[in-house]
Design a protein around this motif. Sequence first.
Motif, mmCIF file in Angstrom:
data_model
loop_
_atom_site.group_PDB
_atom_site.id
_atom_site.type_symbol
_atom_site.label_atom_id
_atom_site.label_comp_id
_atom_site.label_asym_id
_atom_site.label_seq_id
_atom_site.Cartn_x
_atom_site.Cartn_y
_atom_site.Cartn_z
ATOM 1 N N GLN A 214 33.629 5.707 12.093
ATOM 2 C CA GLN A 214 32.730 4.539 12.126
ATOM 3 C C GLN A 214 31.366 4.839 11.519
ATOM 4 O O GLN A 214 30.328 4.377 11.998
ATOM 5 N N LEU A 215 31.369 5.597 10.440
ATOM 6 C CA LEU A 215 30.148 5.793 9.667
ATOM 7 C C LEU A 215 29.961 4.596 8.741
ATOM 8 O O LEU A 215 30.922 3.910 8.397
ATOM 9 N N PRO A 216 28.730 4.323 8.315
ATOM 10 C CA PRO A 216 28.459 3.114 7.522
ATOM 11 C C PRO A 216 29.304 3.018 6.249
ATOM 12 O O PRO A 216 29.636 4.032 5.624
ATOM 13 N N SER A 217 29.624 1.782 5.861
ATOM 14 C CA SER A 217 30.502 1.555 4.710
ATOM 15 C C SER A 217 29.882 2.087 3.420
ATOM 16 O O SER A 217 30.613 2.498 2.514
ATOM 17 N N LEU A 218 28.560 2.088 3.315
ATOM 18 C CA LEU A 218 27.920 2.609 2.106
ATOM 19 C C LEU A 218 28.248 4.091 1.919
ATOM 20 O O LEU A 218 28.485 4.556 0.792
ATOM 21 N N LEU A 219 28.287 4.841 3.014
ATOM 22 C CA LEU A 219 28.657 6.248 2.930
ATOM 23 C C LEU A 219 30.133 6.394 2.563
ATOM 24 O O LEU A 219 30.499 7.251 1.754
ATOM 25 N N GLN A 220 30.978 5.554 3.143
ATOM 26 C CA GLN A 220 32.404 5.600 2.811
ATOM 27 C C GLN A 220 32.630 5.370 1.322
ATOM 28 O O GLN A 220 33.425 6.059 0.682
ATOM 29 N N GLN A 221 31.931 4.385 0.767
ATOM 30 C CA GLN A 221 32.119 4.044 -0.644
ATOM 31 C C GLN A 221 31.661 5.178 -1.557
ATOM 32 O O GLN A 221 32.334 5.512 -2.532
ATOM 33 N N ALA A 222 30.527 5.771 -1.231
ATOM 34 C CA ALA A 222 30.024 6.868 -2.062
ATOM 35 C C ALA A 222 30.975 8.061 -2.026
ATOM 36 O O ALA A 222 31.184 8.735 -3.044
ATOM 37 N N VAL A 223 31.564 8.327 -0.863
ATOM 38 C CA VAL A 223 32.534 9.415 -0.742
ATOM 39 C C VAL A 223 33.799 9.082 -1.531
ATOM 40 O O VAL A 223 34.353 9.923 -2.245
ATOM 41 N N ALA A 224 34.272 7.846 -1.425
ATOM 42 C CA ALA A 224 35.499 7.437 -2.116
ATOM 43 C C ALA A 224 35.357 7.522 -3.627
ATOM 44 O O ALA A 224 36.290 7.921 -4.326
ATOM 45 N N TRP A 225 34.200 7.162 -4.149
ATOM 46 C CA TRP A 225 34.006 7.081 -5.600
ATOM 47 C C TRP A 225 33.265 8.279 -6.178
ATOM 48 O O TRP A 225 32.743 8.214 -7.287
ATOM 49 N N GLN A 226 33.232 9.387 -5.457
ATOM 50 C CA GLN A 226 32.453 10.529 -5.920
ATOM 51 C C GLN A 226 32.946 11.062 -7.265
ATOM 52 O O GLN A 226 32.173 11.597 -8.050
ATOM 53 N N ARG A 227 34.252 10.939 -7.551
ATOM 54 C CA ARG A 227 34.791 11.393 -8.837
ATOM 55 C C ARG A 227 35.047 10.245 -9.800
ATOM 56 O O ARG A 227 35.255 10.484 -10.987
ATOM 57 N N THR A 228 35.051 9.018 -9.301
ATOM 58 C CA THR A 228 35.393 7.850 -10.117
ATOM 59 C C THR A 228 34.355 6.746 -9.942
ATOM 60 O O THR A 228 34.670 5.646 -9.466
ATOM 61 N N PRO A 229 33.109 6.983 -10.321
ATOM 62 C CA PRO A 229 32.054 5.985 -10.071
ATOM 63 C C PRO A 229 32.291 4.660 -10.790
ATOM 64 O O PRO A 229 31.785 3.625 -10.354
ATOM 65 N N ARG A 230 33.057 4.690 -11.876
ATOM 66 C CA ARG A 230 33.315 3.446 -12.615
ATOM 67 C C ARG A 230 34.058 2.427 -11.755
ATOM 68 O O ARG A 230 33.992 1.222 -12.016
ATOM 69 N N LEU A 231 34.787 2.892 -10.730
ATOM 70 C CA LEU A 231 35.522 1.976 -9.868
ATOM 71 C C LEU A 231 34.603 1.205 -8.924
ATOM 72 O O LEU A 231 35.021 0.220 -8.325
ATOM 73 N N SER A 232 33.362 1.648 -8.795
ATOM 74 C CA SER A 232 32.444 1.002 -7.856
ATOM 75 C C SER A 232 32.019 -0.378 -8.337
ATOM 76 O O SER A 232 31.648 -1.236 -7.536
ATOM 77 N N GLY A 233 32.047 -0.583 -9.654
ATOM 78 C CA GLY A 233 31.659 -1.878 -10.196
ATOM 79 C C GLY A 233 30.173 -2.142 -10.174
ATOM 80 O O GLY A 233 29.723 -3.250 -10.495
ATOM 81 N N GLY A 234 29.371 -1.147 -9.806
ATOM 82 C CA GLY A 234 27.927 -1.344 -9.732
ATOM 83 C C GLY A 234 27.172 -0.413 -10.653
ATOM 84 O O GLY A 234 27.752 0.250 -11.522
#
Length: 363
Positions: free
Chosen positions: A294-314
């Motif tokens: 239950q850590l914040p979603s912003l942290l989850q997203q940064a961890v998920a896209w650490q190798r694939t930032p293009r998938l973030s769409g931002g």
Amino acid sequence: MRVFFATPDPNRPGAVADALLSRGYDWQVLSYARPEESRQVLEQHAADAIVVDTSLDDAEALLRHVLYTAPQTARLVIGTTEHDGIEPRLQALAHGLLSASSPVEAIAEALVAYAQLAQRLDRPALRAQVGALTRLPGAPRLYMAICKALEDPNVEISTIAEQVMADPALGARVLQIANSAMYGAGRQIASIPFAVARLGLKTTRNLVLAAELYAFSGPEAARAERVRQRSLLAAWLAPRLMAPRIDPDVAATAALLAGISEMLPELDEGEVPALPSVPPVQDEAAAYLMGLWQLPSLLQQAVAWQRTPRLSGGGFGVVGAVHVATSLAFDRPVDWVWLERCGMAAHLPGWRELAERTDRSAA
């Protein structure tokens, strides 16, 4: 959604069901009266989440049974208190920790959070793989306690120092990190209160996070130590790569958490299909683990896209800072094309030099 309660309190399951219903969630809430019935009930009614009270004699056996037979099931544990009342071996089997004094609304909120996470990551194979890990990093309980304490703007340094000192092994690791070349400043720090005063509350909180996340023993100890060192370098770099108006503390925390993907060696990528629209399985699994904590979603997203930032769409932001910081710290390729699109590629040589210089000084 189906929730299973293993608790001697006959009123809690019904009260939680009512709290869920008041939020618009008409879920099935099951419970059992005698320990010998637990496995039979679970076999007949597969659960999306299980809430186990540690006061039960068979609590550990039940958690292990769920771990091996239904690893995709979210496992919550209720202890005497949220942190100190749950034995380490039970904490290692749990995705989330709750206190016996937690109001039913808090338990309902935790269950809703897990349901929303499962909906966002609708990949049963991934959830099953993460749930079945036998060397799962434990939820960073002291880090979360310090985060809660820091919500009080008047919190004193002594309060945080006391929390760190309550765990002697963890306190020793924090002192070790605080005296490293990266964080040390001048003479050696010999006491935790002095370390907290010198480093500041937020930096101390992240050092606690590093100490908790990578506190592996046995065959994994050497690997965990390397990942911890690389993650601390990434956490130091990330705030220094940020665009204006972005919280540097979030970037540092996300970079520190990102290293968890390096500590999930049991994942079988063949069992989780690779998709073009999702990150590598180890990063997605690490992000899923952050969600279970239950850590914040912003942290989850940064961890998920650490190798694939293009998938973030931002744009660059936190995701970009974590991508570059972890790439440099772990010697991974940097997505040059994406950096160019963000208008940040020209900074890469300077960032690389900063990382190399910092790494040399910390060696």
